[in-house]
Motif scaffolding. Sequence first.
Motif, mmCIF file in Angstrom:
data_model
loop_
_atom_site.group_PDB
_atom_site.id
_atom_site.type_symbol
_atom_site.label_atom_id
_atom_site.label_comp_id
_atom_site.label_asym_id
_atom_site.label_seq_id
_atom_site.Cartn_x
_atom_site.Cartn_y
_atom_site.Cartn_z
ATOM 1 N N UNK A 177 0.947 -1.370 0.122
ATOM 2 C CA UNK A 177 0.124 -0.161 0.092
ATOM 3 C C UNK A 177 0.816 1.324 0.142
ATOM 4 N N UNK A 178 1.982 1.372 0.909
ATOM 5 C CA UNK A 178 2.853 2.564 0.709
ATOM 6 C C UNK A 178 3.572 2.556 -0.644
ATOM 7 N N UNK A 179 3.710 1.427 -1.351
ATOM 8 C CA UNK A 179 4.186 1.585 -2.604
ATOM 9 C C UNK A 179 3.293 2.033 -3.664
ATOM 10 N N UNK A 180 1.908 1.677 -3.576
ATOM 11 C CA UNK A 180 0.906 2.075 -4.490
ATOM 12 C C UNK A 180 0.880 3.837 -4.092
ATOM 13 N N UNK A 181 0.934 4.511 -2.865
ATOM 14 C CA UNK A 181 0.866 5.434 -2.782
ATOM 15 C C UNK A 181 1.879 6.484 -3.532
ATOM 16 N N UNK A 182 3.271 5.953 -3.527
ATOM 17 C CA UNK A 182 4.218 6.216 -4.314
ATOM 18 C C UNK A 182 4.011 6.519 -5.683
ATOM 19 N N UNK A 183 3.349 5.258 -6.440
ATOM 20 C CA UNK A 183 3.382 5.296 -7.822
ATOM 21 C C UNK A 183 2.245 6.227 -8.029
ATOM 22 N N UNK A 184 1.189 6.192 -7.228
ATOM 23 C CA UNK A 184 0.215 7.291 -7.580
ATOM 24 C C UNK A 184 0.719 8.504 -7.506
ATOM 25 N N UNK A 185 1.425 8.917 -6.725
ATOM 26 C CA UNK A 185 2.279 10.338 -6.756
ATOM 27 C C UNK A 185 3.029 10.574 -8.119
ATOM 28 N N UNK A 186 3.681 9.504 -8.433
ATOM 29 C CA UNK A 186 4.351 9.737 -9.748
ATOM 30 C C UNK A 186 3.393 9.786 -10.930
ATOM 31 N N UNK A 187 2.186 9.101 -10.824
ATOM 32 C CA UNK A 187 1.286 9.281 -12.060
ATOM 33 C C UNK A 187 0.976 10.659 -11.983
ATOM 34 N N UNK A 188 0.435 11.311 -10.940
ATOM 35 C CA UNK A 188 -0.072 12.615 -10.939
ATOM 36 C C UNK A 188 0.910 13.670 -11.242
ATOM 37 N N UNK A 189 2.130 13.258 -10.961
ATOM 38 C CA UNK A 189 3.240 14.310 -11.301
ATOM 39 C C UNK A 189 3.382 14.349 -12.905
ATOM 40 N N UNK A 190 3.197 13.060 -13.285
ATOM 41 C CA UNK A 190 3.219 12.802 -14.899
ATOM 42 C C UNK A 190 2.220 13.845 -15.537
ATOM 43 N N UNK A 191 1.137 13.953 -14.956
ATOM 44 C CA UNK A 191 0.169 14.849 -15.717
ATOM 45 C C UNK A 191 0.217 16.333 -15.461
ATOM 46 N N UNK A 192 1.251 16.676 -14.634
ATOM 47 C CA UNK A 192 1.548 18.326 -14.419
ATOM 48 C C UNK A 192 2.827 18.363 -15.023
ATOM 49 N N UNK A 193 3.314 19.651 -15.508
ATOM 50 C CA UNK A 193 4.392 20.122 -16.257
ATOM 51 C C UNK A 193 5.384 20.358 -15.099
ATOM 52 N N UNK A 194 6.367 19.205 -15.069
ATOM 53 C CA UNK A 194 7.470 19.275 -14.334
ATOM 54 C C UNK A 194 7.045 19.486 -12.597
#
Length: 204
Positions: A177-194
Amino acid sequence: MKIALIGGTSLSNTLGKKYMDIGLSVVFGVGTDFDTDSPDWKVINRCFNKICPYESAMIQAEIILFCCPNEEFNEALKALKKVDLLDKILVDCTNNQYQDKLKCSNVNRIMKAAPGIPVFKAFNNLGIDYPLSDSLGVIKEVYFCGENVPEKIRVKRLIELIGFKAIDAGQLENATLLEAFYHLGKQISGLGADSNYQFKLVSL
């Protein structure tokens, strides 16, 4: 207490410096092709003589933090299997590649390589590229999980020693679950400009 940080990553470098700054003994374990003359590691290698192979670093330490990239994880596990792990504590700070089935955490691989040894998950919310992922220094919390054994208190203290708030995320089964939060943060970051997005726990 001596700490081994496994992997020549930015996270390993940063955590190691933080622990050295408060007077703890630190050793870094790296792979055979690691460039000790790279700018971020040159001073550590020349002034402190603390960089050595995975196995050597693990032998010397009481607490072993895995901060290596996934492509080096198998090599680190091979070294782990050769080491006498009695009275050692293992902490997985990594995030495995995202998969639809979330039962593939690197922490499970560590447990198989070191049966019967206390294993915990911590620091993975920082990412192995930390502090580049947090250029403004907004991350103040580190989530950790593991079984309720005496060593868990030591892991909590390890987090707090370098200025983070340690948040207990329960049993080791919550590592995925902790890893899932990390990956979700990365996915959201990928949608924003840098932009980098981090999760923060709010207590009401």
